[in-house]
Design an enzyme around this catalytic site. Structure first.
Site, PDB file in Angstrom:
ATOM      1  N   HIS A 144       0.689  -1.245   0.219  1.00  0.00           N
ATOM      2  CA  HIS A 144       0.340   0.195   0.148  1.00  0.00           C
ATOM      3  C   HIS A 144       1.214   1.313  -0.008  1.00  0.00           C
ATOM      4  O   HIS A 144       2.008   1.042  -0.284  1.00  0.00           O
ATOM      5  CB  HIS A 144      -1.069  -0.207   1.080  1.00  0.00           C
ATOM      6  N   CYS A 152       2.671  -4.844   6.460  1.00  0.00           N
ATOM      7  CA  CYS A 152       2.619  -4.496   5.295  1.00  0.00           C
ATOM      8  C   CYS A 152       3.691  -4.094   4.307  1.00  0.00           C
ATOM      9  O   CYS A 152       4.551  -4.020   5.158  1.00  0.00           O
ATOM     10  CB  CYS A 152       1.743  -3.417   5.391  1.00  0.00           C
TER      11      CYS A 152
END
Length: 392
Positions: A144, A152
């Site tokens: 992201h 992430c």
């Protein structure tokens, strides 16, 4: 009272690895691939519509873009620096451990998120079959935007926008799902030798087997999980499978050679993940990365703990050099050790020339009984006596 709590809440979110949602932009999910990247694709013999594959490396903090060329092989097009990942080297095990996962993941179109709070994103597909077989838990592990991670791959808005566009065009070209390969580090033989004492080494050997298959043929490995281990379908062509087997054997030999030559064994530790040097330099020059999760942890990223020290390699000396060390002009120090032997020139001066010449002459002298010392050809070697050359 609400306004006084706002800084505390923000600090709490940042400490937990969360970040401020990215700003909404109309059409951000439809932004075109930059012309420079399209030119790179054309130069590599591929197109925006061709299938794509991504490879992530945590230690190097990089994500590579690979596209299938007209030849059928995947070719490397571009490498993006990761702004932030979290945790340690090794697989993700449970919800909340801040680990970015490692393994082979599949991303269909439904896992693309054009409305992400982190600008744009896609879910890598954790947990996969391997993770579930080992009881691993967690969800919503993303590639992201922004620069904040709690498991992430945070890439910044501009970078994830380009990655998103590359994946989107591959889907538009007919690809049903792309493979996302996540590794602890580049799976070289040297890296495997250096990390051979790590508790995760057996798992990493499984990852390397898949990585090596990809390197050998340039084709996406067909991955499955059997008895809790990654396995890879053999190629239908025996000749191609033989090429893969040869490559795997060559890599194993390189690992063994590195160990034999005395490579150190290390464990790489992190306070909480890492960041590519590009982004660190960018921030140091005054560039803005927005909110960065746990910036204080970056000072302790990638610390190597030596588990097995390196063993110095023996010095290789050419025969032309060490043979002269036996000559009278460069006598070895042990030749004058008390009680072992007299100076060489008084013992057998006619025999000392060079190694290639002197040794055969010494052997011949021993055979015909003219050597100035006893030269046993068989039987036990006698113990050293006073005035006698010590034998070993």
């Amino acid at each position: 009272m609400v306004s006084s709590l706002r800084p505390i809440l923000l600090a709490t979110l940042l400490a937990g690895g969360l970040c401020v949602p990215g700003r909404a932009e109309v059409g951000k999910a439809l932004a075109p691939i930059p012309s420079a990247t399209l030119a790179l694709m054309q130069a590599k013999g591929t197109t925006a519509a061709a299938p794509v594959l991504f490879r992530a490396y945590k230690k190097e903090s990089e994500i590579e873009v690979w596209k299938r060329a007209a030849s059928g092989r995947f070719v490397h097009v571009k490498t993006f620096p990761i702004c932030r990942w979290s945790g340690q080297l090794g697989p993700k095990r449970k919800t909340g451990d801040r680990q970015t996962p490692e393994g082979f993941y599949t991303v269909p179109k439904r896992q693309m998120n054009p409305n992400s709070s982190y600008y744009l994103s896609f879910d890598v597909g954790y947990p996969n079959a391997y993770d579930r077989a080992h009881g691993s838990t967690g969800s919503a592990v993303m590639v992201h935007g922004v620069c904040s991670s709690m498991g992430c791959f945070a890439m910044t808005d501009a970078v994830v926008g380009e990655i998103y566009a590359i994946a989107r065009e591959a889907f538009a070209g007919g690809q049903a799902a792309f493979q996302f390969q996540s590794y602890p580090f580049r799976m070289t033989a040297q890296n495997m030798a250096r990390h051979r004492a790590d508790p995760n080494i057996d798992f990493w050997r499984q990852l390397k087997a898949g990585s090596d298959r990809f390197e050998a043929l340039g084709e996406e490995p067909v991955v499955s999980v059997v008895a809790g281990r990654y396995t890879f379908a053999p190629d239908k062509d025996p000749a191609r499978e033989a090429r893969i087997a040869a490559h795997l054997a060559e890599e194993e030999a390189k690992v063994a050679q590195a160990v034999e030559q005395g490579s150190a064994a290390v464990r790489t530790t992190y306070s909480d993940g890492g960041q590519h040097a590009f982004w660190a330099a960018f921030a140091a020059k005054g560039g803005s990365l927005g909110e960065v999760s746990r910036p204080e942890a970056l000072a302790y990223a990638g610390q190597e703990v030596v588990v097995i020290p390196a063993r110095p390699r023996p010095v290789v000396v050419a025969e032309a050099v060490w043979s002269r060390w036996l000559g009278p002009e460069l006598r070895l120090a042990f030749a004058r050790s008390a009680g072992l032997m007299r100076p060489a020139e008084t013992r057998f001066p006619p025999l000392l020339t060079t190694y290639a010449d002197s040794l055969p002459r010494l052997v011949r002298a021993g055979l015909d009984g003219t050597a100035p010392f006893e030269f046993p050809l068989e039987g036990p070697i006698p113990a050293p006596e006073s005035g006698r050359l010590a034998r070993r």
